[in-house]
Write a protein that holds these residues in place. Structure first.
Motif, PDB file in Angstrom:
ATOM      1  N   TYR A  72       0.797  -1.224   0.000  1.00  0.00           N
ATOM      2  CA  TYR A  72       0.000   0.000   0.000  1.00  0.00           C
ATOM      3  C   TYR A  72       0.838   1.287   0.000  1.00  0.00           C
ATOM      4  O   TYR A  72       0.586   2.188  -0.829  1.00  0.00           O
ATOM      5  CB  TYR A  72      -0.966  -0.003   1.188  1.00  0.00           C
ATOM      6  N   PRO A  73       1.824   1.468   0.870  1.00  0.00           N
ATOM      7  CA  PRO A  73       2.578   2.733   0.840  1.00  0.00           C
ATOM      8  C   PRO A  73       3.315   2.973  -0.476  1.00  0.00           C
ATOM      9  O   PRO A  73       3.391   4.112  -0.950  1.00  0.00           O
ATOM     10  CB  PRO A  73       3.557   2.604   2.019  1.00  0.00           C
ATOM     11  N   PHE A  74       3.848   1.917  -1.084  1.00  0.00           N
ATOM     12  CA  PHE A  74       4.529   2.072  -2.372  1.00  0.00           C
ATOM     13  C   PHE A  74       3.525   2.400  -3.475  1.00  0.00           C
ATOM     14  O   PHE A  74       3.800   3.222  -4.353  1.00  0.00           O
ATOM     15  CB  PHE A  74       5.299   0.796  -2.713  1.00  0.00           C
ATOM     16  N   PHE A  75       2.369   1.735  -3.399  1.00  0.00           N
ATOM     17  CA  PHE A  75       1.320   2.011  -4.379  1.00  0.00           C
ATOM     18  C   PHE A  75       0.862   3.466  -4.290  1.00  0.00           C
ATOM     19  O   PHE A  75       0.657   4.122  -5.327  1.00  0.00           O
ATOM     20  CB  PHE A  75       0.132   1.072  -4.159  1.00  0.00           C
ATOM     21  N   LYS A  76       0.701   4.008  -3.074  1.00  0.00           N
ATOM     22  CA  LYS A  76       0.236   5.386  -2.922  1.00  0.00           C
ATOM     23  C   LYS A  76       1.249   6.362  -3.520  1.00  0.00           C
ATOM     24  O   LYS A  76       0.854   7.359  -4.153  1.00  0.00           O
ATOM     25  CB  LYS A  76       0.008   5.700  -1.442  1.00  0.00           C
ATOM     26  N   MET A  77       2.531   6.105  -3.342  1.00  0.00           N
ATOM     27  CA  MET A  77       3.540   6.971  -3.941  1.00  0.00           C
ATOM     28  C   MET A  77       3.456   6.935  -5.466  1.00  0.00           C
ATOM     29  O   MET A  77       3.525   7.971  -6.131  1.00  0.00           O
ATOM     30  CB  MET A  77       4.939   6.552  -3.471  1.00  0.00           C
ATOM     31  N   TRP A  78       3.310   5.748  -6.010  1.00  0.00           N
ATOM     32  CA  TRP A  78       3.211   5.605  -7.467  1.00  0.00           C
ATOM     33  C   TRP A  78       1.921   6.240  -7.994  1.00  0.00           C
ATOM     34  O   TRP A  78       1.928   6.899  -9.035  1.00  0.00           O
ATOM     35  CB  TRP A  78       3.269   4.133  -7.842  1.00  0.00           C
ATOM     36  N   ASP A  79       0.844   6.051  -7.259  1.00  0.00           N
ATOM     37  CA  ASP A  79      -0.446   6.613  -7.665  1.00  0.00           C
ATOM     38  C   ASP A  79      -0.400   8.140  -7.648  1.00  0.00           C
ATOM     39  O   ASP A  79      -0.940   8.804  -8.545  1.00  0.00           O
ATOM     40  CB  ASP A  79      -1.542   6.099  -6.732  1.00  0.00           C
ATOM     41  N   ARG A  80       0.242   8.724  -6.645  1.00  0.00           N
ATOM     42  CA  ARG A  80       0.367  10.187  -6.595  1.00  0.00           C
ATOM     43  C   ARG A  80       1.179  10.700  -7.775  1.00  0.00           C
ATOM     44  O   ARG A  80       0.885  11.752  -8.336  1.00  0.00           O
ATOM     45  CB  ARG A  80       1.036  10.614  -5.276  1.00  0.00           C
ATOM     46  N   GLN A  81       2.193   9.946  -8.163  1.00  0.00           N
ATOM     47  CA  GLN A  81       2.996  10.354  -9.310  1.00  0.00           C
ATOM     48  C   GLN A  81       2.166  10.326 -10.582  1.00  0.00           C
ATOM     49  O   GLN A  81       2.237  11.249 -11.407  1.00  0.00           O
ATOM     50  CB  GLN A  81       4.213   9.442  -9.444  1.00  0.00           C
ATOM     51  N   LYS A  82       1.376   9.289 -10.763  1.00  0.00           N
ATOM     52  CA  LYS A  82       0.528   9.186 -11.954  1.00  0.00           C
ATOM     53  C   LYS A  82      -0.544  10.276 -11.955  1.00  0.00           C
ATOM     54  O   LYS A  82      -0.885  10.828 -13.007  1.00  0.00           O
ATOM     55  CB  LYS A  82      -0.135   7.805 -12.005  1.00  0.00           C
ATOM     56  N   LEU A  83      -1.089  10.576 -10.775  1.00  0.00           N
ATOM     57  CA  LEU A  83      -2.105  11.621 -10.684  1.00  0.00           C
ATOM     58  C   LEU A  83      -1.510  12.975 -11.052  1.00  0.00           C
ATOM     59  O   LEU A  83      -2.145  13.775 -11.760  1.00  0.00           O
ATOM     60  CB  LEU A  83      -2.674  11.656  -9.263  1.00  0.00           C
ATOM     61  N   ALA A  84      -0.300  13.234 -10.592  1.00  0.00           N
ATOM     62  CA  ALA A  84       0.374  14.484 -10.932  1.00  0.00           C
ATOM     63  C   ALA A  84       0.613  14.585 -12.435  1.00  0.00           C
ATOM     64  O   ALA A  84       0.445  15.655 -13.035  1.00  0.00           O
ATOM     65  CB  ALA A  84       1.694  14.591 -10.172  1.00  0.00           C
ATOM     66  N   GLU A  85       0.979  13.481 -13.054  1.00  0.00           N
ATOM     67  CA  GLU A  85       1.187  13.476 -14.505  1.00  0.00           C
ATOM     68  C   GLU A  85      -0.112  13.767 -15.244  1.00  0.00           C
ATOM     69  O   GLU A  85      -0.127  14.498 -16.239  1.00  0.00           O
ATOM     70  CB  GLU A  85       1.756  12.128 -14.935  1.00  0.00           C
ATOM     71  N   GLU A  86      -1.194  13.199 -14.764  1.00  0.00           N
ATOM     72  CA  GLU A  86      -2.492  13.429 -15.407  1.00  0.00           C
ATOM     73  C   GLU A  86      -2.952  14.872 -15.269  1.00  0.00           C
ATOM     74  O   GLU A  86      -3.641  15.405 -16.133  1.00  0.00           O
ATOM     75  CB  GLU A  86      -3.542  12.485 -14.810  1.00  0.00           C
ATOM     76  N   ARG A  87      -2.558  15.516 -14.170  1.00  0.00           N
ATOM     77  CA  ARG A  87      -2.933  16.914 -13.943  1.00  0.00           C
ATOM     78  C   ARG A  87      -1.957  17.884 -14.588  1.00  0.00           C
ATOM     79  O   ARG A  87      -2.115  19.104 -14.469  1.00  0.00           O
ATOM     80  CB  ARG A  87      -3.008  17.191 -12.443  1.00  0.00           C
ATOM     81  N   GLY A  88      -0.932  17.315 -15.237  1.00  0.00           N
ATOM     82  CA  GLY A  88       0.008  18.160 -15.944  1.00  0.00           C
ATOM     83  C   GLY A  88       1.049  18.795 -15.068  1.00  0.00           C
ATOM     84  O   GLY A  88       1.654  19.811 -15.437  1.00  0.00           O
ATOM     85  N   VAL A  89       1.306  18.225 -13.891  1.00  0.00           N
ATOM     86  CA  VAL A  89       2.333  18.764 -13.007  1.00  0.00           C
ATOM     87  C   VAL A  89       3.696  18.390 -13.551  1.00  0.00           C
ATOM     88  O   VAL A  89       3.941  17.236 -13.901  1.00  0.00           O
ATOM     89  CB  VAL A  89       2.160  18.216 -11.574  1.00  0.00           C
ATOM     90  N   SER A  90       4.583  19.343 -13.652  1.00  0.00           N
ATOM     91  CA  SER A  90       5.915  19.075 -14.164  1.00  0.00           C
ATOM     92  C   SER A  90       6.650  18.094 -13.261  1.00  0.00           C
ATOM     93  O   SER A  90       6.452  18.076 -12.050  1.00  0.00           O
ATOM     94  CB  SER A  90       6.717  20.379 -14.259  1.00  0.00           C
ATOM     95  N   SER A  91       7.512  17.292 -13.858  1.00  0.00           N
ATOM     96  CA  SER A  91       8.231  16.272 -13.097  1.00  0.00           C
ATOM     97  C   SER A  91       9.173  16.864 -12.061  1.00  0.00           C
ATOM     98  O   SER A  91       9.600  16.187 -11.148  1.00  0.00           O
ATOM     99  CB  SER A  91       9.036  15.365 -14.045  1.00  0.00           C
TER     100      SER A  91
END
Length: 449
Positions: free
Chosen positions: A419-438
């Motif tokens: 779960y904690p690793f998944f949440k980190m990965w999910d937040r990264q994908k969500l940021a990408e979908e919202r157009g947040v720069s890397s």
């Protein structure tokens, strides 16, 4: 993270790729698969014989007579007790295919060579008789089953290599073009078959002059016992699981590659438990094929069903939500390629950590649960690896509820690890979908917050 990727790509993956492409390991894996349908069919009859319902045995005896169980288990013997014989054919067949040889002839010659390497029982003493009765070379069924599996593997590969050596040097009888292909192939196999049988015959004669007496005793002492100890120990099992997960992390089918070596050991342990289970004795082995297929890899290699559930109910990004919906069906049947390659886990330094850690932790917890008697050991029933959780645990434990409970506990442990690793990965994908720069909104570990 780039350093980890470089190690995976430049160090581990080339070596793992060469191992995966090794034809003998591939033949070993594919040849043993040939035995699985028969073993599963035999296991169905084994389940019918020991359904854990009070009064079931008395009910069956009242309908079919006192000998109902022994008659019901006839198919069990007819499937489990020819495991080595089928493997001798299957391994030689697959290896010959990879060499471009006549696989059918190679398989048939391998079976003959295996029987030649096996000492026949020439007499036996019936119960109550005073003298032994001579019989015409009875084949011992014990050596046709799991006890003869290592010899079958070695003989299959040796006979096929001899077959290849002779054919490639064109020491064969070739028929005219008008002769039917089946007849022509049988004549081509004539001389190679003679060489195989002659070499195995001479080898048997030589071994019979030693204290070992047979090839089965040599393999049992020099190969079977050390490998059995390795495959039947906690440390050996942890190493095997670690290798499986590392190979998967590089995109290679770790279960198939490592299973080619460890599969025969775990199958032999499974059959030993099956015999003890039939006889009502204590089960001797913990580490069997079902230990890993059913109790460790809940959802597939890496025990990823917990990860799929996390995606399905707790994902914020659309990519993870959609992947969870796509992966839940296969995941319930322990098929996890959609997750492994779709998330991806392969070559993903963040997700590789729980992918390796979760199965290793479950090997330890499952071993503790079974060694202490809290959970029933695998009963030697060949439950298919695609069996859904809870049902699979119940059947693998010989109809004990403790097996199903253990699967639930393992699932919860896996969920906590993923779960904690998944949440980190999910937040990264969500940021990408919202157009947040890397380079924005990153936490201290380099992942989006």
């Amino acid at each position: 993270m780039s350093k980890i990727n470089n190690i995976l790509e430049n160090k581990i993956m080339p070596v793992a790729g060469r191992i995966a492409a090794q034809r003998h390991l591939q033949a070993l894996r594919d040849g043993l698969i040939l035995t699985m349908p028969l073993i599963i069919v035999g296991s169905l009859f084994l389940i019918l014989g020991f359904i854990p319902i009070p009064g079931y045995a008395d009910f069956m005896a009242g309908i079919f007579g006192e000998a109902w169980l022994s008659k019901l288990l006839y198919p069990v013997g007819a499937t489990f007790d020819i495991m080595a014989l089928i493997a001798a054919f299957g391994i030689a067949y697959r290896l010959a295919e990879k060499y471009g040889l006549d696989a059918l002839s190679a398989g048939a010659i391998s079976v003959a060579a295996f029987l030649l390497a096996t000492p026949y029982q020439v007499s036996f003493l019936p119960e109550g008789a005073k003298e032994a009765i001579l019989v015409g070379g009875a084949i011992p069924t014990a050596l046709m089953g799991s006890k003869g599996l290592f010899v079958a593997m070695l003989v299959a590969m040796l006979s096929t290599e001899i077959y290849r050596f002779v054919v490639q040097r064109n020491i064969v009888i070739r028929m005219p073009d008008g002769v039917p292909p089946a007849v022509s192939k049988s004549f081509i196999a004539l001389i190679p078959g003679f060489f195989v049988i002659a070499i195995i015959w001479i080898l048997r004669l030589i071994i019979e002059q030693t204290s070992f007496a047979s090839l089965h005793n040599i393999v049992g002492e020099l190969l079977g016992k050390p490998l059995g100890v390795l495959g039947g120990s906690l440390i050996g099992s942890l190493v095997a699981v670690l290798l499986i997960q590392l190979l998967w992390s590089c995109g290679l089918h770790g279960a198939s590659i490592v299973g080619g070596v460890m599969g025969p050991i775990w199958l032999s342990s499974m059959d030993t438990n099956r015999i003890a289970f039939q006889d009502g004795q204590n089960l001797p082995n913990i580490f069997t094929q079902q230990f890993f297929d059913i109790f460790i890899y809940v959802g597939g290699s890496g025990a990823t069903l917990a990860l799929v559930i996390a995606m399905l109910f707790w994902a914020k990004s659309q990519q993870m939500k959609q992947l969870g919906r796509l992966a839940i069906g296969p995941g319930l049947f322990n098929i996890n390629e959609p997750i492994t390659f779709g998330m991806p886990i392969v070559m993903n330094p963040l997700m590789i950590v729980p992918f390796i850690l979760a199965p290793l932790v479950m090997v330890i917890t499952t071993y503790i649960a079974m060694s202490t008697g809290l959970v029933a050991k695998p009963a030697g029933i060949a439950v298919p690896w695609t069996m859904p959780p809870i049902i699979g645990g119940y059947l693998a434990a010989g109809g004990k509820v403790s097996g199903a409970i253990l699967q639930i506990v393992n699932f919860v442990i896996c969920f906590g690890i993923y779960y904690p690793f998944f949440k980190m990965w999910d937040r990264q994908k969500l940021a990408e979908e919202r157009g947040v720069s890397s380079d924005k909104n990153l936490d201290g570990n380099g992942f989006t917050a």
